[in-house]
Design an enzyme around this catalytic site. Sequence first.
Site, mmCIF file in Angstrom:
data_model
loop_
_atom_site.group_PDB
_atom_site.id
_atom_site.type_symbol
_atom_site.label_atom_id
_atom_site.label_comp_id
_atom_site.label_asym_id
_atom_site.label_seq_id
_atom_site.Cartn_x
_atom_site.Cartn_y
_atom_site.Cartn_z
ATOM 1 N N ARG A 46 -19.649 -6.017 31.756
ATOM 2 C CA ARG A 46 -18.507 -5.567 30.942
ATOM 3 C C ARG A 46 -19.023 -5.104 29.580
ATOM 4 O O ARG A 46 -18.523 -4.157 28.991
ATOM 5 C CB ARG A 46 -17.450 -6.667 30.783
ATOM 6 C CG ARG A 46 -16.311 -6.245 29.873
ATOM 7 C CD ARG A 46 -15.005 -7.039 30.027
ATOM 8 N NE ARG A 46 -15.147 -8.391 30.476
ATOM 9 C CZ ARG A 46 -15.575 -9.406 29.714
ATOM 10 N NH1 ARG A 46 -15.898 -9.204 28.441
ATOM 11 N NH2 ARG A 46 -15.688 -10.608 30.221
ATOM 12 N N TYR A 98 0.051 14.817 24.801
ATOM 13 C CA TYR A 98 0.047 14.242 26.136
ATOM 14 C C TYR A 98 1.135 13.158 26.254
ATOM 15 O O TYR A 98 1.204 12.256 25.414
ATOM 16 C CB TYR A 98 -1.345 13.664 26.403
ATOM 17 C CG TYR A 98 -1.466 13.030 27.760
ATOM 18 C CD1 TYR A 98 -1.360 13.800 28.910
ATOM 19 C CD2 TYR A 98 -1.656 11.667 27.898
ATOM 20 C CE1 TYR A 98 -1.450 13.221 30.163
ATOM 21 C CE2 TYR A 98 -1.761 11.083 29.146
ATOM 22 C CZ TYR A 98 -1.649 11.863 30.276
ATOM 23 O OH TYR A 98 -1.736 11.283 31.499
ATOM 24 N N ASP A 170 -7.819 14.127 19.889
ATOM 25 C CA ASP A 170 -7.929 14.192 21.349
ATOM 26 C C ASP A 170 -8.412 15.608 21.692
ATOM 27 O O ASP A 170 -7.668 16.580 21.530
ATOM 28 C CB ASP A 170 -6.555 13.888 21.963
ATOM 29 C CG ASP A 170 -6.562 13.897 23.485
ATOM 30 O OD1 ASP A 170 -7.462 14.528 24.069
ATOM 31 O OD2 ASP A 170 -5.660 13.291 24.085
ATOM 32 N N LYS A 195 -10.646 15.146 33.029
ATOM 33 C CA LYS A 195 -10.301 16.563 33.023
ATOM 34 C C LYS A 195 -11.585 17.414 33.026
ATOM 35 O O LYS A 195 -12.334 17.361 33.971
ATOM 36 C CB LYS A 195 -9.385 16.851 31.838
ATOM 37 C CG LYS A 195 -8.264 15.793 31.649
ATOM 38 C CD LYS A 195 -7.248 15.744 32.760
ATOM 39 C CE LYS A 195 -6.316 14.544 32.704
ATOM 40 N NZ LYS A 195 -5.625 14.298 31.444
HETATM 41 C C1 PLP Z 1 -4.942 13.234 30.834
HETATM 42 C C2 PLP Z 1 -4.923 13.164 29.358
HETATM 43 C C3 PLP Z 1 -5.020 11.931 28.689
HETATM 44 C C4 PLP Z 1 -5.067 10.609 29.419
HETATM 45 O O1 PLP Z 1 -6.215 10.470 30.159
HETATM 46 P P1 PLP Z 1 -6.337 9.642 31.541
HETATM 47 O O2 PLP Z 1 -7.751 9.826 31.902
HETATM 48 O O3 PLP Z 1 -5.363 10.239 32.496
HETATM 49 O O4 PLP Z 1 -5.970 8.231 31.209
HETATM 50 C C5 PLP Z 1 -5.046 11.967 27.312
HETATM 51 N N1 PLP Z 1 -4.964 13.132 26.620
HETATM 52 C C6 PLP Z 1 -4.866 14.315 27.233
HETATM 53 C C7 PLP Z 1 -4.779 15.556 26.422
HETATM 54 C C8 PLP Z 1 -4.835 14.377 28.619
HETATM 55 O O5 PLP Z 1 -4.708 15.564 29.221
#
Ligand code: PLP
Length: 378
Positions: A46, A98, A170, A195
């Site tokens: 962990r 998001y 982000d 992504k």
């Molecule tokens: C998908 C996404 C998230 C969350 O990520 P996960 O891997 O699905 O938990 C956060 N910010 C953006 C812009 C996203 O597209």
Amino acid sequence: MRLSTRLIHGGIEPDPTTGAIMTPIYQTSTYVQSAPGKHKGYEYARSQNPTRAVLENALAGIENGKFGLCFSSGVAATDAVIKLLQPGDEVIAANDMYGGTYRLFTKIFEKFGIRFHFVDMQDLNNIRAVINEHTKLIWTETPTNPLMNIIDIAGVASIAKQYAVLLCVDNTFASPYLQNPLDLGADIVLHSATKYLGGHSDVIHGCLVMNDTGLREKLYFIQKSCGAVPGPQDCFLVLRGLKTLHVRMDRHCLNGEKIAHFLRNHPKVGKVYWCGFEDHPAYAIAKKQMRGFGGMMSFTLKDDSPENTTRVLSSTKLFALAESLGGVESLINHPASMTHASIPREERIKNGLEDSLIRLSVGIEDADDLIADLEQAL
Ligand SMILES: *Cc1c(COP(=O)(O)O)cnc(C)c1O
């Protein structure tokens, strides 16, 4: 080293025990110590895992940061950042972002006494209007999801510096290939590696990158104490994805541009939201802070009735109707009922996210095939 080379070689050494060119998947929960407290830097998985450590270094390198930390998902990485805060602290967050981030902030963290102000960050004065002595963090996302607005990262960073507030960006939509927020003054960069970084729709993963040693220590403490760590197999998949990020992103950008113009010229299409149009309200900022415009865009239909919108969403064959984005295959999505359903309708409409909006994640297939698919669906 330039980015394309760093994506393939950065932070990655052949395995010291065997010379394996690919980072091994260290599928272990613990590590043998030669005497109590005498170990090779790995105690319990962990807290530390060699596959994860290689990925964390690689991610730091491609975001021009010193430290990377990996999490079991993008939202787990977001969760870790908010856990830096205390009850009574306030966060200023972008109003177009998001849906899962909005849900985490309002449904989980508000009840622990953290207050969130959601503002339109296209006008930096909206940040100045709510910033106060309780503000500890500014949270933004650009290009925004799903309206493809552009936030001036350097502008937000200068406000954050002036008030000694942390700035987290982000960077999932742009990816490190197109935009590096740390270079523009952000303190923390977040990615949903699910992504573009992973890029193949086969892993859920998140990460943070930062430069400040103290901040890294605090976030590492949260990572190991709260335990939302990714497994080594997932880290391996992201490592593998990184190696082709530049090649994939070039094609996402090319296809994105072709499809954005196709949609804009189509008689049945209403508005098209894409940050590469020269008449996009923040085109100059996009040009300044991004190296390309990516494959994300949204649009509405001239006949924006629910029936017609649903018909188009259900009629594409190459564009799969699914949540998520950033994979090699093209996806079509209905934010109001899918990715952004966790935002109350009233809020969505107020922020300009209409029920009729359709979002595309343009993949790296042949652009003419993708255009033909949209043409027949329209
Ligand atoms: C998908 C996404 C998230 C969350 O990520 P996960 O891997 O699905 O938990 C956060 N910010 C953006 C812009 C996203 O597209």
